[in-house]
Design an enzyme around this catalytic site. Structure first.
Site, mmCIF file in Angstrom:
data_model
loop_
_atom_site.group_PDB
_atom_site.id
_atom_site.type_symbol
_atom_site.label_atom_id
_atom_site.label_comp_id
_atom_site.label_asym_id
_atom_site.label_seq_id
_atom_site.Cartn_x
_atom_site.Cartn_y
_atom_site.Cartn_z
ATOM 1 N N GLU A 1 0.898 -1.175 0.096
ATOM 2 C CA GLU A 1 0.201 -0.165 0.049
ATOM 3 C C GLU A 1 0.894 1.223 -0.021
ATOM 4 O O GLU A 1 1.466 1.478 1.013
ATOM 5 C CB GLU A 1 -0.943 -0.245 1.216
ATOM 6 C CG GLU A 1 -2.065 1.058 1.075
ATOM 7 C CD GLU A 1 -1.548 2.303 1.914
ATOM 8 O OE1 GLU A 1 -0.839 3.287 1.639
ATOM 9 O OE2 GLU A 1 -1.850 2.300 2.969
ATOM 10 N N CYS B 1 -2.264 7.869 4.439
ATOM 11 C CA CYS B 1 -2.291 7.479 3.265
ATOM 12 C C CYS B 1 -3.365 7.986 2.684
ATOM 13 O O CYS B 1 -3.384 8.065 1.304
ATOM 14 C CB CYS B 1 -2.131 6.032 2.953
ATOM 15 S SG CYS B 1 -3.325 5.197 3.957
#
Length: 526
Positions: free
Chosen positions: A263, A300
């Site tokens: 990720e 994120c």
């Protein structure tokens, strides 16, 4: 706090190369010296994990669930000490880390519940049809089985929830896979405390020792060797694009390539539709000033891109956003390197043609180091489309407002975007009916579309999708958050014409575990 490496639930010395934790807000060294793991430690950890796998993969769901529950209890028992150390090493506020500890234990509880219910293995049974013409059909039964030792990389921005006992570890352990964790160098003390909790839980539950190891390194060598090790079967990573792709490359260069679930963040576009701005420009600005600067922007899912069409309502939004951003106090960023990178990247982007600074906050804690300063900048849609640098993530409290001349130009911006973890639509009631082409284009570039909310804050639940098309992640078929994260560490396996007594309980006649199964194309608990 034991600062030694953990190899198969036992403490070992490691090498003579040592490092310490550092207080993020002052740079002062913290208690404890940590030794870099040796090649022997790496070999021992993964060889022990492989040996343990042959036992742990056949361990019953209720015993694995009890193991996860024991980890919860051990973490709660040291909660105050653990959170205090995490505050020092990360610079994150106390309340944020108390909440993160709750998220960490909540994830473990979610996977314990998943195991106890049992249907996650997707058992499928096609009973034999001996009288079928022109040919009989064999008895074929299929379910998901674990793949083997998983290497987990701790993340810098979630020292608890994406670290030693975080979602990657919890989902791997739930799947039946042993775990070797590479502790993040920014929070070794936090990692040590959590590692000790897992060791205690494993011993309480009589779990094979090789199921858990924790190794330290303040550089990259240990991580590289873990990925390349022949006994490693999968890797998880949460962090930068550069770091994630380096691991993907290492995994692909192996004699036996393995999956890496990386990720790598995104800029999480927010589309401000005219109806929403006409009715709620100021409240939306306040909401997004908070989201952009939450946790010094170190998520994120930080909203790094705002996209709108020029209008009087957009001007109202901009004025309110500028006012809110300028009042945001500075905050300590996770590490010196992350802080320097943020300031350098945000400074460099201002050197690009066509960019205008809308708002910039001031450093309010001058006595502390690693302080953030929020920035919101603006470019035209034409300028954005002409310069790929504007799509690069700037990890921190930064956002870029892209202003289009009309809806056609905004759609062109959307179609030019790379893969994202999230996209958000701010829309008035019934407004989306006018934007079917826009919504369809957005669905192609993201794993999750949020309506009238903010992307920061990822719910841990069965339906969550935290992953998106490249470069947000390297495999958009999976999620790193939520119950279905377990599917990263399993593969389908079929038994053909086996005696009932030799089958796993999930596939036996009579359904002894009372789980949902697909039998002759019908879902049933019979």
């Amino acid at each position: 706090m034991n600062t030694k490496n953990i190899v198969a639930c036992s403490y070992v010395e490691g090498s003579d190369k040592k490092f310490t934790g550092v207080e993020a807000s002052t740079g002062n060294k913290l208690e404890g010296e940590f030794s870099t793991a040796t090649q022997q430690d790496i070999d021992s950890a993964l060889n022990a994990a492989t040996a343990a796998f042959n036992v742990y993969k056949n361990t019953g769901n209720f015993k694995k669930a009890a193991f996860l529950t024991a980890i919860i209890n051990e973490l709660n028992a040291i909660g105050e000490v653990l959170v205090a150390r995490a505050v020092q090493e990360s610079g994150l506020p106390l309340a944020r880390l108390q909440g993160e500890l709750g998220r960490t234990t909540g994830q473990l509880k979610m996977f314990a519940d998943l195991l106890e219910e049992g249907s996650w293995v997707e058992a499928i049974i096609d009973n034999a049809l001996p009288d079928r013409k022109p040919l009989p059909r064999s008895d074929i039964r299929r379910m998901l089985i674990p793949i083997g030792p998983v290497v987990v990389f701790g993340a810098s921005n979630f020292p608890l929830a994406f670290s030693v006992a975080g979602g990657d570890t919890a989902s791997a352990l739930a799947s039946g896979c042993p775990v070797v964790v590479k502790a993040h160098a920014a929070h070794p003390g936090t990692s040590a405390l959590v590692g000790e909790a897992i060791v205690k839980a494993a011993k309480q539950c009589d779990i094979p020792e090789g199921v858990f190891s924790l190794l330290y390194d303040d550089a990259y060598e240990v991580g590289s060797q873990l990925v390349k090790h022949p006994e490693t079967r999968a890797v998880t990573f949460t962090g930068s694009y550069k770091g994630g792709m380096a691991l993907v490359k290492l995994a692909q260069e192996r004699k036996e390539p393995i999956p890496v679930f990386a990720e790598m963040g995104s800029i999480n576009p927010v589309l401000l539709l005219p109806g929403a701005l006409d009715t709620s420009a100021e409240s939306i600005a306040a909401k997004y000033a908070g989201s952009i600067t939450l946790g010094a922007g170190q998520f994120c899912t930080n909203p790094g891109l705002l996209i709108a069409v020029k209008s009087a309502s957009l001007d109202v939004f901009k004025t309110a956003l500028v006012s809110a951003i300028e009042q945001v106090p500075s905050a300590t960023m996770l590490t010196k390197g992350i802080c320097e990178n943020y300031h350098n990247l945000s400074k460099n982007i201002l050197a690009e043609n066509g960019i205008t600074v809308l708002a910039e906050s001031k450093v309010t804690n001058a006595e502390l180091i690693n302080q953030s300063a929020a920035k919101v900048v603006e470019v035209s849609a034409a300028t954005f489309l002409s310069n790929p640098k504007f799509q690069e993530e700037i990890f921190g409290p930064y956002s870029l407002l892209v202003v289009a001349d009309d809806e056609a130009e905004r759609l062109a911006v959307v179609k030019a975007l790379e893969g994202q973890l999230t996209v958000t639509l701010m829309a008035a009631d019934n407004e989306l009916a006018q934007y079917t082409e826009l919504v369809s284009a957005l669905q192609n570039i993201t794993g999750r579309i949020i309506l009238n909310g903010v992307p920061t804050g990822v719910e841990v639940c069965a339906a969550m999708q935290h992953g998106g098309p490249f470069p947000a992640t390297n495999d958009s078929r999976f999620t790193s958050v939520g119950a279905t994260a377990v599917y990263r560490f399993v593969r389908p396996f079929a038994w053909q014409d086996w005696d009932n007594a030799l089958l796993p309980d999930e596939l036996k006649n009579g359904n002894p575990l009372n789980i949902w199964r697909k039998v002759d194309n019908k879902w049933t608990k019979d």
